[in-house]
Design an enzyme around this catalytic site. Structure first.
Site, PDB file in Angstrom:
ATOM      1  N   SER A  46      56.787  -7.623   2.316  1.00  0.00           N
ATOM      2  CA  SER A  46      55.673  -6.964   3.007  1.00  0.00           C
ATOM      3  C   SER A  46      54.904  -8.007   3.792  1.00  0.00           C
ATOM      4  O   SER A  46      54.760  -9.159   3.352  1.00  0.00           O
ATOM      5  CB  SER A  46      54.730  -6.304   2.008  1.00  0.00           C
ATOM      6  OG  SER A  46      53.567  -5.849   2.677  1.00  0.00           O
ATOM      7  N   TYR A  88      49.110  -7.160  -5.186  1.00  0.00           N
ATOM      8  CA  TYR A  88      50.336  -6.666  -4.528  1.00  0.00           C
ATOM      9  C   TYR A  88      50.816  -7.696  -3.493  1.00  0.00           C
ATOM     10  O   TYR A  88      52.010  -8.022  -3.441  1.00  0.00           O
ATOM     11  CB  TYR A  88      50.058  -5.323  -3.853  1.00  0.00           C
ATOM     12  CG  TYR A  88      51.144  -4.849  -2.904  1.00  0.00           C
ATOM     13  CD1 TYR A  88      52.335  -4.305  -3.386  1.00  0.00           C
ATOM     14  CD2 TYR A  88      50.969  -4.941  -1.512  1.00  0.00           C
ATOM     15  CE1 TYR A  88      53.322  -3.867  -2.506  1.00  0.00           C
ATOM     16  CE2 TYR A  88      51.949  -4.501  -0.639  1.00  0.00           C
ATOM     17  CZ  TYR A  88      53.127  -3.972  -1.141  1.00  0.00           C
ATOM     18  OH  TYR A  88      54.105  -3.545  -0.264  1.00  0.00           O
TER      19      TYR A  88
HETATM   20  P1  NAP Z   1      57.764   4.866  -1.326  1.00  0.00           P
HETATM   21  O1  NAP Z   1      57.785   5.879  -0.244  1.00  0.00           O
HETATM   22  O2  NAP Z   1      56.661   4.909  -2.329  1.00  0.00           O
HETATM   23  O3  NAP Z   1      59.188   4.892  -2.073  1.00  0.00           O
HETATM   24  C1  NAP Z   1      59.384   4.039  -3.157  1.00  0.00           C
HETATM   25  C2  NAP Z   1      60.779   4.200  -3.687  1.00  0.00           C
HETATM   26  O4  NAP Z   1      60.941   3.293  -4.765  1.00  0.00           O
HETATM   27  C3  NAP Z   1      61.060   5.574  -4.240  1.00  0.00           C
HETATM   28  O5  NAP Z   1      62.429   5.843  -4.027  1.00  0.00           O
HETATM   29  C4  NAP Z   1      60.766   5.427  -5.730  1.00  0.00           C
HETATM   30  O6  NAP Z   1      61.526   6.324  -6.538  1.00  0.00           O
HETATM   31  C5  NAP Z   1      61.250   4.017  -5.955  1.00  0.00           C
HETATM   32  N1  NAP Z   1      60.632   3.338  -7.065  1.00  0.00           N
HETATM   33  C6  NAP Z   1      59.326   3.155  -7.308  1.00  0.00           C
HETATM   34  N2  NAP Z   1      59.157   2.464  -8.445  1.00  0.00           N
HETATM   35  C7  NAP Z   1      60.393   2.237  -8.936  1.00  0.00           C
HETATM   36  C8  NAP Z   1      60.888   1.597 -10.080  1.00  0.00           C
HETATM   37  N3  NAP Z   1      60.072   1.061 -10.999  1.00  0.00           N
HETATM   38  N4  NAP Z   1      62.226   1.536 -10.255  1.00  0.00           N
HETATM   39  C9  NAP Z   1      63.059   2.094  -9.359  1.00  0.00           C
HETATM   40  N5  NAP Z   1      62.652   2.719  -8.251  1.00  0.00           N
HETATM   41  C10 NAP Z   1      61.330   2.784  -8.054  1.00  0.00           C
HETATM   42  O7  NAP Z   1      57.714   3.385  -0.733  1.00  0.00           O
HETATM   43  P2  NAP Z   1      58.099   2.779   0.715  1.00  0.00           P
HETATM   44  O8  NAP Z   1      56.879   2.804   1.542  1.00  0.00           O
HETATM   45  O9  NAP Z   1      59.350   3.356   1.206  1.00  0.00           O
HETATM   46  O10 NAP Z   1      58.304   1.257   0.276  1.00  0.00           O
HETATM   47  C11 NAP Z   1      59.576   0.674   0.063  1.00  0.00           C
HETATM   48  C12 NAP Z   1      59.378  -0.829  -0.005  1.00  0.00           C
HETATM   49  O11 NAP Z   1      58.739  -1.269   1.195  1.00  0.00           O
HETATM   50  C13 NAP Z   1      58.486  -1.289  -1.152  1.00  0.00           C
HETATM   51  O12 NAP Z   1      58.997  -2.479  -1.699  1.00  0.00           O
HETATM   52  C14 NAP Z   1      57.147  -1.551  -0.465  1.00  0.00           C
HETATM   53  O13 NAP Z   1      56.377  -2.506  -1.154  1.00  0.00           O
HETATM   54  C15 NAP Z   1      57.610  -2.048   0.894  1.00  0.00           C
HETATM   55  N6  NAP Z   1      56.607  -1.917   1.955  1.00  0.00           N
HETATM   56  C16 NAP Z   1      56.175  -0.699   2.366  1.00  0.00           C
HETATM   57  C17 NAP Z   1      55.225  -0.640   3.382  1.00  0.00           C
HETATM   58  C18 NAP Z   1      54.681   0.660   3.899  1.00  0.00           C
HETATM   59  O14 NAP Z   1      53.690   0.641   4.664  1.00  0.00           O
HETATM   60  N7  NAP Z   1      55.239   1.788   3.558  1.00  0.00           N
HETATM   61  C19 NAP Z   1      54.714  -1.808   3.941  1.00  0.00           C
HETATM   62  C20 NAP Z   1      55.186  -3.019   3.483  1.00  0.00           C
HETATM   63  C21 NAP Z   1      56.141  -3.076   2.492  1.00  0.00           C
HETATM   64  P3  NAP Z   1      60.925   7.753  -7.034  1.00  0.00           P
HETATM   65  O15 NAP Z   1      60.471   8.477  -5.805  1.00  0.00           O
HETATM   66  O16 NAP Z   1      62.085   8.420  -7.694  1.00  0.00           O
HETATM   67  O17 NAP Z   1      59.799   7.441  -7.956  1.00  0.00           O
END
Ligand code: NAP
Length: 246
Positions: free
Chosen positions: A141, A155
């Site tokens: 991130s 985080y």
């Molecule tokens: P999201 O929409 O919240 O999706 C998270 C995914 O991870 C879901 O498939 C969830 O599964 C799974 N997950 C959560 N906790 C888990 C665990 N303990 N074990 C296995 N699976 C788990 O998140 P996202 O925005 O796509 O983010 C994906 C990655 O990008 C993360 O690492 C996040 O930190 C990073 N990121 C996101 C952003 C942003 O703005 N969105 C920015 C920077 C970095 P379930 O739905 O089945 O619970």
């Protein structure tokens, strides 16, 4: 084609990576923590692209779950790529208000989960272990560079660990056929913000990004797919910001 394992593939960036991976011809094993229906829908959509795809429940904070997810991927064929994507945020808090339990829970997913996932990936991909080589992409991130003051410094610190994991591991396995890179998204329109108690975060921060908007999950997935591919054959230890200039 070889098997791609994507952690946290049931929604958001992970689901977009699964779609891009399937379009590129990877057979995909995706993991999820709780939303079984969503995970199976993502796998079914991938299969419509003519590849094999399956969804496996695995909490990346639980070592045995990660091992079982890799075993499920092994049953599909030889592994070729791993996307370490599963990650969590926590509700907005200053450091002077956080509990140790909150930080431990977040580190268990974002850091311990990432290291254990990389361990299982290297044991299969590295030529030193008899593997065929391959590509690992870690989803970090931009918070690691911005620090997320007043929001979730813990985080941001967990994501700084992901940057360093990618850097160090890339050097460990560079001559063993394994490339390791980090993609650092900025503000991306997914459900993660609501999960951290800030459903308005994209609407609030998007317009302040130099490019004028939040990113989409698919825009991040495009960068991940490129780093997975042979087009990125000379990239390892790279950190690619996908942030709209933030
Ligand atoms: P999201 O929409 O919240 O999706 C998270 C995914 O991870 C879901 O498939 C969830 O599964 C799974 N997950 C959560 N906790 C888990 C665990 N303990 N074990 C296995 N699976 C788990 O998140 P996202 O925005 O796509 O983010 C994906 C990655 O990008 C993360 O690492 C996040 O930190 C990073 N990121 C996101 C952003 C942003 O703005 N969105 C920015 C920077 C970095 P379930 O739905 O089945 O619970």
């Amino acid at each position: 084609m070889a098997v791609l394992l994507v952690t946290g593939g049931s929604r958001g960036i992970g689901a977009a990576v699964v779609a891009r991976g399937a379009a590129a011809g990877w057979d995909v094993c995706l993991t999820y923590r709780s939303d079984e229906d969503a995970a199976h829908r993502v796998a079914a959509a991938a299969r419509e692209q003519g590849v094999e795809a399956r969804a496996v429940r695995a909490d990346v904070a639980v070592e045995a779950d990660v091992e079982a997810a890799f075993a499920a991927a092994d049953a599909m064929g030889p592994l070729g790529g791993v996307v370490v994507n599963a990650g969590v945020v926590a509700p907005k808090s200053r450091v002077d208000a956080v509990s140790a339990a909150r930080v431990a829970d977040m580190l268990a997913v974002n850091v311990v989960g990432a290291v254990v996932t990389c361990r299982e990936a290297v044991r299969r991909l590295s030529t030193a272990h008899g593997g065929p080589g391959g590509s690992i992409v870690l989803v970090g991130s931009v918070a690691s560079r911005l620090g997320s003051p007043g929001e979730y410094v813990d985080y941001a610190a967990s994501k700084a660990a992901v940057d360093t994991l990618g850097l160090g591991l890339s050097k460990e396995v560079a001559d063993e056929g394994v490339r390791v890179n980090v993609v650092r998204p900025g503000i991306v329109d997914t459900e993660i913000h609501a999960s951290g108690g800030q459903p308005d975060r994209v609407a609030r921060i998007g317009p302040t990004v130099p490019i004028g908007r939040a990113g989409t999950a698919d825009e991040v997935a495009a960068a991940v797919a490129w780093l997975l591919s042979d087009e990125a054959s000379y990239c390892t230890g790279s950190v690619l910001d996908v942030t709209g200039g933030r």
